[in-house]
Design a protein around this motif. Sequence first.
Motif, PDB file in Angstrom:
ATOM      1  N   MET A   1     -43.195 -41.973 -64.477  1.00  0.00           N
ATOM      2  CA  MET A   1     -43.066 -41.316 -63.189  1.00  0.00           C
ATOM      3  C   MET A   1     -44.379 -41.407 -62.426  1.00  0.00           C
ATOM      4  O   MET A   1     -44.401 -41.635 -61.209  1.00  0.00           O
ATOM      5  CB  MET A   1     -42.667 -39.852 -63.372  1.00  0.00           C
ATOM      6  CG  MET A   1     -42.454 -39.127 -62.036  1.00  0.00           C
ATOM      7  SD  MET A   1     -41.842 -37.439 -62.231  1.00  0.00           S
ATOM      8  CE  MET A   1     -43.303 -36.655 -62.908  1.00  0.00           C
TER       9      MET A   1
ATOM     10  N   GLN B   1     -45.018 -43.175 -58.772  1.00  0.00           N
ATOM     11  CA  GLN B   1     -45.661 -42.445 -57.675  1.00  0.00           C
ATOM     12  C   GLN B   1     -47.051 -42.988 -57.363  1.00  0.00           C
ATOM     13  O   GLN B   1     -47.753 -42.441 -56.525  1.00  0.00           O
ATOM     14  CB  GLN B   1     -45.762 -40.962 -58.038  1.00  0.00           C
ATOM     15  CG  GLN B   1     -44.413 -40.270 -58.134  1.00  0.00           C
ATOM     16  CD  GLN B   1     -44.536 -38.812 -58.527  1.00  0.00           C
ATOM     17  OE1 GLN B   1     -45.328 -38.460 -59.392  1.00  0.00           O
ATOM     18  NE2 GLN B   1     -43.761 -37.959 -57.898  1.00  0.00           N
ATOM     19  N   LYS B   2     -47.428 -44.067 -58.069  1.00  0.00           N
ATOM     20  CA  LYS B   2     -48.714 -44.730 -57.879  1.00  0.00           C
ATOM     21  C   LYS B   2     -49.891 -43.811 -58.205  1.00  0.00           C
ATOM     22  O   LYS B   2     -51.002 -43.976 -57.659  1.00  0.00           O
ATOM     23  CB  LYS B   2     -48.832 -45.256 -56.447  1.00  0.00           C
ATOM     24  CG  LYS B   2     -47.773 -46.304 -56.113  1.00  0.00           C
ATOM     25  CD  LYS B   2     -47.929 -46.851 -54.711  1.00  0.00           C
ATOM     26  CE  LYS B   2     -46.862 -47.896 -54.403  1.00  0.00           C
ATOM     27  NZ  LYS B   2     -46.993 -48.454 -53.032  1.00  0.00           N
ATOM     28  N   ASP B   3     -49.667 -42.840 -59.090  1.00  0.00           N
ATOM     29  CA  ASP B   3     -50.742 -41.990 -59.568  1.00  0.00           C
ATOM     30  C   ASP B   3     -51.425 -42.608 -60.787  1.00  0.00           C
ATOM     31  O   ASP B   3     -52.523 -42.198 -61.177  1.00  0.00           O
ATOM     32  CB  ASP B   3     -50.212 -40.601 -59.947  1.00  0.00           C
ATOM     33  CG  ASP B   3     -49.702 -39.830 -58.741  1.00  0.00           C
ATOM     34  OD1 ASP B   3     -50.209 -40.092 -57.634  1.00  0.00           O
ATOM     35  OD2 ASP B   3     -48.813 -38.981 -58.905  1.00  0.00           O
TER      36      ASP B   3
ATOM     37  N   LEU C   1     -41.876 -31.553 -60.520  1.00  0.00           N
ATOM     38  CA  LEU C   1     -42.309 -31.936 -59.182  1.00  0.00           C
ATOM     39  C   LEU C   1     -42.585 -30.712 -58.320  1.00  0.00           C
ATOM     40  O   LEU C   1     -43.591 -30.641 -57.611  1.00  0.00           O
ATOM     41  CB  LEU C   1     -41.245 -32.816 -58.520  1.00  0.00           C
ATOM     42  CG  LEU C   1     -41.570 -33.339 -57.119  1.00  0.00           C
ATOM     43  CD1 LEU C   1     -42.761 -34.288 -57.171  1.00  0.00           C
ATOM     44  CD2 LEU C   1     -40.362 -34.043 -56.523  1.00  0.00           C
TER      45      LEU C   1
ATOM     46  N   LYS D   1     -45.802 -29.031 -59.491  1.00  0.00           N
ATOM     47  CA  LYS D   1     -46.903 -29.958 -59.773  1.00  0.00           C
ATOM     48  C   LYS D   1     -48.257 -29.410 -59.353  1.00  0.00           C
ATOM     49  O   LYS D   1     -49.262 -29.586 -60.056  1.00  0.00           O
ATOM     50  CB  LYS D   1     -46.636 -31.292 -59.076  1.00  0.00           C
ATOM     51  CG  LYS D   1     -47.687 -32.355 -59.375  1.00  0.00           C
ATOM     52  CD  LYS D   1     -47.322 -33.673 -58.721  1.00  0.00           C
ATOM     53  CE  LYS D   1     -48.370 -34.743 -59.033  1.00  0.00           C
ATOM     54  NZ  LYS D   1     -48.029 -36.044 -58.405  1.00  0.00           N
TER      55      LYS D   1
ATOM     56  N   PHE E   1     -36.953 -39.075 -58.287  1.00  0.00           N
ATOM     57  CA  PHE E   1     -37.995 -39.731 -57.502  1.00  0.00           C
ATOM     58  C   PHE E   1     -37.490 -40.163 -56.130  1.00  0.00           C
ATOM     59  O   PHE E   1     -38.147 -39.929 -55.114  1.00  0.00           O
ATOM     60  CB  PHE E   1     -38.523 -40.948 -58.265  1.00  0.00           C
ATOM     61  CG  PHE E   1     -39.581 -41.701 -57.520  1.00  0.00           C
ATOM     62  CD1 PHE E   1     -40.867 -41.198 -57.412  1.00  0.00           C
ATOM     63  CD2 PHE E   1     -39.298 -42.928 -56.929  1.00  0.00           C
ATOM     64  CE1 PHE E   1     -41.855 -41.896 -56.727  1.00  0.00           C
ATOM     65  CE2 PHE E   1     -40.271 -43.625 -56.245  1.00  0.00           C
ATOM     66  CZ  PHE E   1     -41.550 -43.106 -56.147  1.00  0.00           C
TER      67      PHE E   1
ATOM     68  N   ALA F   1     -36.843 -37.107 -53.922  1.00  0.00           N
ATOM     69  CA  ALA F   1     -37.875 -36.083 -53.930  1.00  0.00           C
ATOM     70  C   ALA F   1     -38.179 -35.539 -52.525  1.00  0.00           C
ATOM     71  O   ALA F   1     -38.322 -34.339 -52.328  1.00  0.00           O
ATOM     72  CB  ALA F   1     -39.151 -36.639 -54.564  1.00  0.00           C
ATOM     73  N   LYS F   2     -38.283 -36.414 -51.565  1.00  0.00           N
ATOM     74  CA  LYS F   2     -38.629 -35.974 -50.196  1.00  0.00           C
ATOM     75  C   LYS F   2     -37.562 -35.049 -49.637  1.00  0.00           C
ATOM     76  O   LYS F   2     -37.869 -34.070 -48.984  1.00  0.00           O
ATOM     77  CB  LYS F   2     -38.800 -37.195 -49.308  1.00  0.00           C
ATOM     78  CG  LYS F   2     -40.018 -38.050 -49.666  1.00  0.00           C
ATOM     79  CD  LYS F   2     -40.175 -39.202 -48.698  1.00  0.00           C
ATOM     80  CE  LYS F   2     -41.412 -40.050 -49.049  1.00  0.00           C
ATOM     81  NZ  LYS F   2     -41.581 -41.191 -48.128  1.00  0.00           N
TER      82      LYS F   2
END
Length: 252
Positions: A96, A100-102, A175, A178, A244, A247-248
């Motif tokens: 995940m 999310q590019k984390d 989420l 978080k 994901f 999520a928005k």
Amino acid sequence: MSGLNASLGYFLAIVGVSAVGRVLVTRWRPRWTFLTELIAAFALSACRLEVDTIAEVGQWAGALGPDVAITMLFISITVHGIIMQGVSGNPSVTLMGLLQKDTGAVAAVLSVAAQLLGAYVALLVAGKYWQMELTDMHMIKNLMMSECSTSLKVPPLQGVFAEALGALTFHLVYLVLKNRSQLLRIPIFSVLLTLISYAGNNYTSGYVNPSLAYAMTFTCPGHTFLAYSLVYWLGPLMGESLMFFNAKKILK
């Protein structure tokens, strides 16, 4: 109570070794985050294997009812959350972070590999512990090692959806919380994961963690490795993907 005392000693040993291991890695190799993931997966799997022992044979060989197993599961998850803050030990959480590019791709691959290795080491350590046969409960568990009961008690397709639902629920809450304080997140996650496990007991055991599932049931007869992989990898990834991509909308 001797069975419970032996289990408590085992839990304390696993927690102590894991806590010291994380401190040492953080201090001496702060960039080797994949090692902390290995330790987290090891601690989670090793404790869950003993919880499963209490649930399976505790009431027959140690006078330990299902309430003890649930309580120990909650406590082990809570302690894990405290000593492993910021480290999941869960490949689906790592993936995940990648979505999310984390987390970078290389770091994600190393972390997932370390998590699986940690689960494997936990299986070896638990097996050696059971072979000591400190109590009747562990003697029976040792005899059952080669014929362990599968956690997948439904057809694979149904198992995929069960794991997906559990993962979707977990990741939605993850989420939403978080950016909240650990004081709030840890008890909520502990209760949630305990409830998911309890609700999924007659389906897949609700692991929502591929590395944990590997330690708990991949070596058990009853289903093929492919079936286990589909359920315990595809299921959480489906739930995670649903969370994901929506999520928005959910957070609005």
